[in-house]
Every structure is written in C-alpha cells, then in structure tokens.
Design a protein around this motif. Structure first.
Motif, PDB file in Angstrom:
ATOM      1  N   ASN A 171       0.820  -1.210   0.000  1.00  0.00           N
ATOM      2  CA  ASN A 171       0.000   0.000   0.000  1.00  0.00           C
ATOM      3  C   ASN A 171       0.854   1.259   0.000  1.00  0.00           C
ATOM      4  O   ASN A 171       0.543   2.241  -0.681  1.00  0.00           O
ATOM      5  CB  ASN A 171      -0.919  -0.005   1.225  1.00  0.00           C
ATOM      6  CG  ASN A 171      -2.281   0.579   0.921  1.00  0.00           C
ATOM      7  OD1 ASN A 171      -2.816   0.406  -0.160  1.00  0.00           O
ATOM      8  ND2 ASN A 171      -2.851   1.274   1.887  1.00  0.00           N
ATOM      9  N   ILE A 172       1.927   1.256   0.771  1.00  0.00           N
ATOM     10  CA  ILE A 172       2.835   2.411   0.773  1.00  0.00           C
ATOM     11  C   ILE A 172       3.441   2.600  -0.611  1.00  0.00           C
ATOM     12  O   ILE A 172       3.550   3.720  -1.118  1.00  0.00           O
ATOM     13  CB  ILE A 172       3.928   2.224   1.838  1.00  0.00           C
ATOM     14  CG1 ILE A 172       3.313   2.323   3.241  1.00  0.00           C
ATOM     15  CG2 ILE A 172       5.030   3.265   1.669  1.00  0.00           C
ATOM     16  CD1 ILE A 172       4.288   1.995   4.355  1.00  0.00           C
ATOM     17  N   TYR A 173       3.822   1.485  -1.224  1.00  0.00           N
ATOM     18  CA  TYR A 173       4.385   1.562  -2.572  1.00  0.00           C
ATOM     19  C   TYR A 173       3.368   2.125  -3.559  1.00  0.00           C
ATOM     20  O   TYR A 173       3.702   2.984  -4.387  1.00  0.00           O
ATOM     21  CB  TYR A 173       4.845   0.181  -3.024  1.00  0.00           C
ATOM     22  CG  TYR A 173       5.468   0.170  -4.395  1.00  0.00           C
ATOM     23  CD1 TYR A 173       6.822   0.399  -4.562  1.00  0.00           C
ATOM     24  CD2 TYR A 173       4.694  -0.058  -5.536  1.00  0.00           C
ATOM     25  CE1 TYR A 173       7.394   0.402  -5.822  1.00  0.00           C
ATOM     26  CE2 TYR A 173       5.253  -0.067  -6.796  1.00  0.00           C
ATOM     27  CZ  TYR A 173       6.611   0.164  -6.929  1.00  0.00           C
ATOM     28  OH  TYR A 173       7.168   0.169  -8.185  1.00  0.00           O
ATOM     29  N   LEU A 174       2.137   1.650  -3.486  1.00  0.00           N
ATOM     30  CA  LEU A 174       1.101   2.138  -4.392  1.00  0.00           C
ATOM     31  C   LEU A 174       0.852   3.632  -4.196  1.00  0.00           C
ATOM     32  O   LEU A 174       0.691   4.366  -5.176  1.00  0.00           O
ATOM     33  CB  LEU A 174      -0.199   1.357  -4.166  1.00  0.00           C
ATOM     34  CG  LEU A 174      -0.199  -0.097  -4.632  1.00  0.00           C
ATOM     35  CD1 LEU A 174      -1.498  -0.778  -4.211  1.00  0.00           C
ATOM     36  CD2 LEU A 174      -0.019  -0.195  -6.131  1.00  0.00           C
ATOM     37  N   LYS A 227      -6.956   3.049  -6.859  1.00  0.00           N
ATOM     38  CA  LYS A 227      -7.615   3.803  -5.801  1.00  0.00           C
ATOM     39  C   LYS A 227      -8.500   2.902  -4.948  1.00  0.00           C
ATOM     40  O   LYS A 227      -8.507   3.009  -3.712  1.00  0.00           O
ATOM     41  CB  LYS A 227      -8.452   4.935  -6.408  1.00  0.00           C
ATOM     42  CG  LYS A 227      -7.644   6.102  -6.959  1.00  0.00           C
ATOM     43  CD  LYS A 227      -8.568   7.165  -7.521  1.00  0.00           C
ATOM     44  CE  LYS A 227      -7.782   8.364  -8.047  1.00  0.00           C
ATOM     45  NZ  LYS A 227      -8.686   9.394  -8.629  1.00  0.00           N
ATOM     46  N   VAL A 228      -9.250   2.020  -5.603  1.00  0.00           N
ATOM     47  CA  VAL A 228     -10.106   1.092  -4.860  1.00  0.00           C
ATOM     48  C   VAL A 228      -9.256   0.191  -3.972  1.00  0.00           C
ATOM     49  O   VAL A 228      -9.578  -0.042  -2.800  1.00  0.00           O
ATOM     50  CB  VAL A 228     -10.946   0.242  -5.830  1.00  0.00           C
ATOM     51  CG1 VAL A 228     -11.653  -0.885  -5.086  1.00  0.00           C
ATOM     52  CG2 VAL A 228     -11.983   1.116  -6.533  1.00  0.00           C
ATOM     53  N   THR A 229      -8.135  -0.302  -4.518  1.00  0.00           N
ATOM     54  CA  THR A 229      -7.257  -1.184  -3.747  1.00  0.00           C
ATOM     55  C   THR A 229      -6.702  -0.474  -2.530  1.00  0.00           C
ATOM     56  O   THR A 229      -6.691  -1.020  -1.419  1.00  0.00           O
ATOM     57  CB  THR A 229      -6.108  -1.687  -4.635  1.00  0.00           C
ATOM     58  OG1 THR A 229      -6.643  -2.414  -5.742  1.00  0.00           O
ATOM     59  CG2 THR A 229      -5.178  -2.590  -3.841  1.00  0.00           C
ATOM     60  N   ILE A 230      -6.224   0.752  -2.717  1.00  0.00           N
ATOM     61  CA  ILE A 230      -5.668   1.520  -1.602  1.00  0.00           C
ATOM     62  C   ILE A 230      -6.720   1.730  -0.519  1.00  0.00           C
ATOM     63  O   ILE A 230      -6.444   1.600   0.681  1.00  0.00           O
ATOM     64  CB  ILE A 230      -5.109   2.856  -2.103  1.00  0.00           C
ATOM     65  CG1 ILE A 230      -3.866   2.630  -2.971  1.00  0.00           C
ATOM     66  CG2 ILE A 230      -4.768   3.777  -0.927  1.00  0.00           C
ATOM     67  CD1 ILE A 230      -3.349   3.872  -3.649  1.00  0.00           C
ATOM     68  N   VAL A 252      -7.491  -1.760   1.241  1.00  0.00           N
ATOM     69  CA  VAL A 252      -6.382  -2.156   2.102  1.00  0.00           C
ATOM     70  C   VAL A 252      -6.285  -1.222   3.306  1.00  0.00           C
ATOM     71  O   VAL A 252      -6.089  -1.662   4.449  1.00  0.00           O
ATOM     72  CB  VAL A 252      -5.059  -2.155   1.311  1.00  0.00           C
ATOM     73  CG1 VAL A 252      -3.874  -2.370   2.241  1.00  0.00           C
ATOM     74  CG2 VAL A 252      -5.081  -3.235   0.242  1.00  0.00           C
ATOM     75  N   GLY A 253      -6.429   0.077   3.057  1.00  0.00           N
ATOM     76  CA  GLY A 253      -6.345   1.036   4.153  1.00  0.00           C
ATOM     77  C   GLY A 253      -7.403   0.801   5.217  1.00  0.00           C
ATOM     78  O   GLY A 253      -7.109   0.776   6.421  1.00  0.00           O
ATOM     79  N   PHE A 254      -8.649   0.598   4.796  1.00  0.00           N
ATOM     80  CA  PHE A 254      -9.722   0.336   5.758  1.00  0.00           C
ATOM     81  C   PHE A 254      -9.495  -0.985   6.482  1.00  0.00           C
ATOM     82  O   PHE A 254      -9.770  -1.092   7.684  1.00  0.00           O
ATOM     83  CB  PHE A 254     -11.076   0.322   5.041  1.00  0.00           C
ATOM     84  CG  PHE A 254     -11.718   1.674   4.929  1.00  0.00           C
ATOM     85  CD1 PHE A 254     -12.441   2.199   5.983  1.00  0.00           C
ATOM     86  CD2 PHE A 254     -11.585   2.435   3.776  1.00  0.00           C
ATOM     87  CE1 PHE A 254     -13.033   3.446   5.896  1.00  0.00           C
ATOM     88  CE2 PHE A 254     -12.172   3.686   3.672  1.00  0.00           C
ATOM     89  CZ  PHE A 254     -12.899   4.192   4.732  1.00  0.00           C
ATOM     90  N   THR A 255      -9.009  -2.003   5.763  1.00  0.00           N
ATOM     91  CA  THR A 255      -8.750  -3.291   6.401  1.00  0.00           C
ATOM     92  C   THR A 255      -7.706  -3.157   7.504  1.00  0.00           C
ATOM     93  O   THR A 255      -7.875  -3.690   8.607  1.00  0.00           O
ATOM     94  CB  THR A 255      -8.283  -4.324   5.365  1.00  0.00           C
ATOM     95  OG1 THR A 255      -9.317  -4.509   4.389  1.00  0.00           O
ATOM     96  CG2 THR A 255      -7.964  -5.655   6.023  1.00  0.00           C
ATOM     97  N   ILE A 256      -6.630  -2.444   7.222  1.00  0.00           N
ATOM     98  CA  ILE A 256      -5.573  -2.261   8.221  1.00  0.00           C
ATOM     99  C   ILE A 256      -6.097  -1.486   9.422  1.00  0.00           C
ATOM    100  O   ILE A 256      -5.892  -1.872  10.575  1.00  0.00           O
ATOM    101  CB  ILE A 256      -4.360  -1.547   7.589  1.00  0.00           C
ATOM    102  CG1 ILE A 256      -3.690  -2.457   6.558  1.00  0.00           C
ATOM    103  CG2 ILE A 256      -3.358  -1.147   8.664  1.00  0.00           C
ATOM    104  CD1 ILE A 256      -2.568  -1.790   5.789  1.00  0.00           C
ATOM    105  N   VAL A 257      -6.795  -0.387   9.164  1.00  0.00           N
ATOM    106  CA  VAL A 257      -7.276   0.457  10.257  1.00  0.00           C
ATOM    107  C   VAL A 257      -8.315  -0.270  11.114  1.00  0.00           C
ATOM    108  O   VAL A 257      -8.294  -0.177  12.351  1.00  0.00           O
ATOM    109  CB  VAL A 257      -7.869   1.769   9.695  1.00  0.00           C
ATOM    110  CG1 VAL A 257      -8.573   2.560  10.794  1.00  0.00           C
ATOM    111  CG2 VAL A 257      -6.767   2.618   9.066  1.00  0.00           C
ATOM    112  N   LEU A 258      -9.215  -1.004  10.481  1.00  0.00           N
ATOM    113  CA  LEU A 258     -10.330  -1.609  11.209  1.00  0.00           C
ATOM    114  C   LEU A 258      -9.968  -2.914  11.915  1.00  0.00           C
ATOM    115  O   LEU A 258     -10.588  -3.255  12.932  1.00  0.00           O
ATOM    116  CB  LEU A 258     -11.505  -1.859  10.256  1.00  0.00           C
ATOM    117  CG  LEU A 258     -12.175  -0.608   9.671  1.00  0.00           C
ATOM    118  CD1 LEU A 258     -13.240  -0.993   8.660  1.00  0.00           C
ATOM    119  CD2 LEU A 258     -12.785   0.255  10.770  1.00  0.00           C
TER     120      LEU A 258
END
Length: 355
Positions: free
Chosen positions: A209-212, A276-279, A282-288
């Motif tokens: 995700n950071i790379y993207l 954008k959808v992937t980011i 992934v972002g919501f998955t990590i946070v939640l």
C-alpha cells in the motif's frame, strides 16, 4: 480472552462469572455488540450481493482485479450471514454450555476470516505487480490464473481451519457459553494463525500500500510512454483523417490511429481507478482490523491486559470491516454505482412481475 467474529472478536478478556453460570440477563455491552452485529449483517448481505450481481450483469467488470473483489465479497458475505449469526447465539445463551459446538463456530470463523484477509493481500499484490511490472502483469495475471489462486486460497483455509479437529484443539478447564480462542485452541495453533493470517498479511499490505501510494502516478505515466508514443501534432491528425477517408472510400474498417491513444488513455483511467479502490480497501482493512488483532495476540499471554471498553470499540471496528468494502467500490468507481442501480432495478422488476 477474545474471539473473532468473521474479522472480529466478541469477548473482551477472561470469562466472567456470568459467562460461566449464564444466570445474568443481557448486559449493556452485549446489547451494543448485538446491535453492531445486526447492522453489519444487513449491510453485508445487501452490499456484497450487489457486488456479485454487478459483476454478473456487467461484462466490463469481469476483469482479473474484479474477480478478486468478488471473492472478497463472498468471504465477507459468509462472515455476515454465517459466522456472525453463530456468534449471536452466544449472547442469547443463558446456559453454561455453548448452543453450537465451539469447534464448528471456530472453524467457520477462521475459514471466512482467513479467506477475507488473504484475498485483500492478493488484491493489493495484484495492484503492486500491475504498477511495478505492467507487462509481466498483462502476461500472467489472467482470469484463469486469478481463479486458480482463489481456489488454492479456499483449499488452504479449509485445511487450516480443520486442524483443530485433527489435534490442535484443547478442552477448557471450565466450560463457558462463549467459544474463546485461547480456551479451545492450542497456543501453537494460535501463534501460527496470528503469524500467517494476521502479522504476515498486515506486513504485505503495509508494504504494497505504501508503494502504491508513492508510485501510482509516476508509474502510470511511465507505462503510458512505454506502451505507445502518442503524437498529437496537427500533421499526424490530418494524416489520420485522410487515412480514415481513404478507408471509407475503399470500404475497409481498419481502426484509426487516433483510436489507439484513446484506448490507451481509457486503460490508464481504469488502472488508476482500480488502484484507488485497492488503496481504500487495504487502508480500511488495516485500520479496522489491526486493533483487534493486537488485542487477540496479547490475550494469548495476558488475558486480562485489555480494558473492556477498548476491546468493545475494537470489536465494533472489526465488525464494520466485513460490510464496508462494497460501499468503497461504489464510492471510488462510478461504474459500480451505476451497476448497483441496475441490479436494484432488475430485482424490483422481478418482484413486480411475480406480484
């Protein structure tokens, strides 16, 4: 001690007296958990069925990346309509024994949770390779290879979640109405599960995700320059018009040279939307899910270290992860929004015809 529900845990620390004797009524914390479960069930059922229906009726959505999204919807749907209802029986249970055998509850929970997390990792890796090695991606990431990886994921999780039946389960010293991970699963199995399904996948998600986030725009521009050099000068435009007129006069239907740049730009827009959808996913998955993962991992050694209020908040966040993805797709992709509406219209039409 905490236990997952789909992507979540439902109990906070160690079993309380009410957990053991089952004489108390439903507590405020259990009411809160129950309300969250019901909301998640409804949103998960509606949202994930919309995703599956959208890809089913819209051929342009049947890309390798969207096949991963459908698999994620299936896993989240399983969490919403199978795993969570099994956990709800624990709240209404007033006895001292689980209403449903705990190994069955844990099997379903681990299965859908693992498939969901691995699929999110594959979605992120899919976008990482698409940006980092675009030509390799086009060559190897086909619908066939994606379906093969999805089948392997389900087979792996079916086997892994069955391990407790093969000897990784333990008998709790004091039976409870809740199916606690740390009471019914061996410590070796728990550490293996946390290492493979939680920690390793979170590391993969963070890296990709950071790379993207850093490389998406730069690499899309680079891909654009490598795929086809675009010439927008007036002479080439005039030559394209002359060629088109000549083809029409001769009755040929070869595509204009302007079609290639247009198709290329459309392709890049699709790549950007998919990234954008992937980011977002992934972002919501990590946070939640990270808070409850940390609590679960700590509870293996220290069951009473996590305050109840913190655990309840983490539980609510993790519940939300099983129903949020369909709305992320709609928020970042207009085609998904339009197809959702089309699916609802078709359902309404069918219901009216039957009535």
């Amino acid at each position: 001690m905490s236990t997952h529900v789909g992507n979540v845990s439902t109990s906070s620390t160690t079993p309380t007296t009410s957990d053991l004797d089952g004489t108390d009524g439903i507590t405020d914390a259990e009411i809160f958990t129950l309300v969250v479960m019901l909301v998640v069930m409804v949103l998960s059922l509606v949202g994930n069925l919309l995703v599956i229906g959208a890809v089913r009726i819209r051929e342009s959505l049947r890309t390798p990346n969207n096949i991963f999204l459908v698999n994620l919807a299936l896993a989240d749907l399983g969490q919403g309509i199978i795993a969570i209802p099994l956990r709800m029986t624990e709240i209404f249970n007033r006895g001292t024994e689980p209403l449903v055998p705990c190994l069955m509850v844990l099997y379903v929970t681990i299965l859908f949770f693992g498939v969901s997390m691995i699929t999110v990792a594959m979605i992120s890796t899919d976008r990482f390779i698409a940006i980092r090695w675009p030509f390799l991606y086009v060559q190897y990431f086909t619908k066939g290879s994606v379906l093969t990886s999805i089948i392997c994921t389900w087979l792996f999780m079916v086997i892994f979640s069955s391990v407790p039946y093969l000897g990784a389960a333990v008998t709790p010293e004091i039976p409870t109405k809740f199916c606690f991970y740390s009471q019914y699963l061996s410590q070796a199995y728990l550490l293996t599960m946390f290492s493979l399904i939680n920690i390793l996948i979170i590391i993969i998600l963070l890296f990709t995700n950071i790379y993207l986030l850093k490389q998406t725009l730069r690499h899309i521009i680079k891909i654009k320059s490598q795929v086809v050099p675009m010439s927008w000068d007036e002479n080439s435009h005039n030559r394209s018009e002359e060629t088109s007129q000549t083809q029409q006069a001769q009755g040929t239907t070869q595509p204009s040279s302007l079609d290639t740049p247009n198709r290329t730009r459309a392709r890049y827009h699709r790549e950007i939307k998919a990234t954008k959808v992937t980011i977002a996913v992934v972002g919501f998955t990590i946070v939640l899910t990270t808070p409850i993962m940390v609590i679960d991992l700590v509870s293996v050694w220290c069951p009473i270290c996590s305050p109840s209020i913190i655990t309840r908040i983490a539980v609510a966040m993790a519940y939300a992860n099983s129903c949020v993805n369909p709305w992320i797709f709609a928020g970042f992709n207009r085609l998904y929004r339009e197809t959702y509406v089309e699916v609802l219209k078709r359902i309404r039409k069918v219901l009216l015809c039957r009535s």
